[in-house]
Scaffold this motif. Structure first.
Motif, short mmCIF file in Angstrom:
data_model
loop_
_atom_site.label_atom_id
_atom_site.label_comp_id
_atom_site.label_asym_id
_atom_site.label_seq_id
_atom_site.Cartn_x
_atom_site.Cartn_y
_atom_site.Cartn_z
N THR A 28 -3.19 -11.44 -9.17
CA THR A 28 -4.15 -11.13 -8.64
C THR A 28 -4.09 -12.02 -7.04
O THR A 28 -4.31 -13.82 -8.23
CB THR A 28 -5.54 -10.71 -9.05
OG1 THR A 28 -5.23 -9.83 -10.04
CG2 THR A 28 -6.81 -10.65 -8.43
N SER B 258 -8.86 -4.89 -5.90
CA SER B 258 -8.10 -3.59 -5.77
C SER B 258 -9.35 -2.63 -5.94
O SER B 258 -9.34 -2.13 -7.22
CB SER B 258 -6.76 -3.44 -6.36
OG SER B 258 -6.04 -2.70 -6.05
N ASP C 25 -0.29 -4.70 -3.31
CA ASP C 25 -1.96 -3.64 -3.94
C ASP C 25 -0.83 -1.77 -3.23
O ASP C 25 -1.47 -2.04 -2.42
CB ASP C 25 -2.46 -3.73 -3.13
CG ASP C 25 -4.86 -4.11 -3.50
OD1 ASP C 25 -3.95 -4.13 -4.09
OD2 ASP C 25 -4.98 -3.54 -2.41
N HIS D 213 -7.29 -5.73 0.85
CA HIS D 213 -6.29 -5.54 0.21
C HIS D 213 -5.36 -5.23 1.25
O HIS D 213 -3.50 -5.57 0.06
CB HIS D 213 -7.10 -3.71 0.79
CG HIS D 213 -5.98 -2.44 0.91
ND1 HIS D 213 -5.11 -2.53 -0.63
CD2 HIS D 213 -5.11 -1.60 2.10
CE1 HIS D 213 -4.14 -1.40 0.23
NE2 HIS D 213 -3.83 -1.09 1.18
N LEU E 154 -1.76 -7.89 -6.87
CA LEU E 154 -3.26 -7.39 -6.71
C LEU E 154 -4.15 -8.00 -5.78
O LEU E 154 -4.44 -9.14 -5.40
CB LEU E 154 -4.05 -6.90 -7.65
CG LEU E 154 -3.36 -6.09 -8.39
CD1 LEU E 154 -3.94 -6.05 -9.75
CD2 LEU E 154 -2.53 -4.58 -8.04
N ALA E 155 -5.28 -7.15 -4.60
CA ALA E 155 -6.55 -7.66 -3.79
C ALA E 155 -7.54 -8.19 -5.36
O ALA E 155 -7.05 -7.70 -6.13
CB ALA E 155 -6.62 -6.35 -2.94
N SER F 278 1.05 -1.69 -0.32
CA SER F 278 0.24 0.43 0.12
C SER F 278 1.03 1.57 0.26
O SER F 278 1.47 1.91 -0.86
CB SER F 278 -0.74 0.52 1.04
OG SER F 278 -1.83 0.81 0.94
#
Length: 232
Positions: free
Chosen positions: A207, A187, A104, A213, A183-184, A82
């Motif tokens: 993914t 996302s 993410d 997240h 990735l979530a 993040s």
């Protein structure tokens, strides 16, 4: 700023971990030992304004400068989640890890709806355990406890400092080192269109199906499986 760090393992290879906003090194409580078990010495930082590190002023550029000041260059592996992904991207050309993983990453902060700006985000500092658990139903209780504890130490001004970035395209133009974007599903930071653009720019994109997240807390096994080929 020299950041507070936590280390797992004594392996010959170095891995560095950079947490997201509101968290600190404890968010990696399972990832750190897992990488140590794979032969790494793992260093996780507390970004400024988080955990046991110093306070303000705040900006992504300062967060990145702190990484360069604190961490040794040339790590085998660097992972940022993040805000930590954004921070790592701004420091990666100076840290020069062999491989980078952006979990993410905060490379696009949508312009907030009226009444839902950074001030509201900062109010999460007072969130109860019940609210944290309700928002993260797949987390283990230990992670709920850690989140509550890290919020007590978090300086919410770090959230307010991100306001100038909202609505801006923060995607890197190209990977400075071989890079995986994890990735979530879905996302809220990297849309399918932006994911396709990242692939065109030379990033590998994977993914983790069904993960929220904070992938490493929401689905630890899926997080580690997604790193296949990147941690060996």
């Amino acid at each position: 700023m020299q950041l507070h760090t936590h280390t797992w393992g004594e392996g010959d290879r170095l891995a560095v971990l950079v947490h997201g906003i509101m968290a600190d090194h404890r968010t990696w409580r399972r990832v750190g030992p897992a990488l140590a078990g794979a032969g790494y010495r793992v260093i996780a930082v507390d970004l400024r304004g988080h955990g046991a590190s110093g306070r303000g002023p705040y900006s992504p550029e300062l967060f990145a400068d702190d990484l360069v000041e604190t961490l040794p260059p040339g790590a085998e592996l660097a992972i940022g989640h993040s805000l930590g992904g954004l921070t790592l991207a701004l420091a990666v050309d100076r840290l020069k890890p062999r491989r980078a993983v952006f979990s993410d990453p905060a490379w696009h902060l949508a312009a907030p709806e009226p009444g839902f700006g950074p001030e509201l985000f900062a109010e999460f500092k007072t969130a109860s355990r019940e609210r944290i658990r309700a928002m993260n139903p797949r987390w283990e209780e230990a992670d709920v406890d850690i989140e509550r504890a890290t919020l007590d130490l978090w300086d919410e001004a770090t959230a307010l400092s991100l306001a100038p970035l909202t609505g801006r395209d923060l995607l890197p133009k190209a990977p400075a080192v071989p890079s995986l974007v994890q990735l979530a599903d879905p996302s809220f930071l990297i849309s399918p269109e932006r994911a396709a653009l990242l692939r065109e720019r030379g990033f590998e994109v994977r993914t983790v199906a069904g993960a929220g997240h904070t992938i490493h807390r929401d689905d630890f096994e899926g997080f580690m499986a997604s790193l296949e080929g990147w941690i060996e």
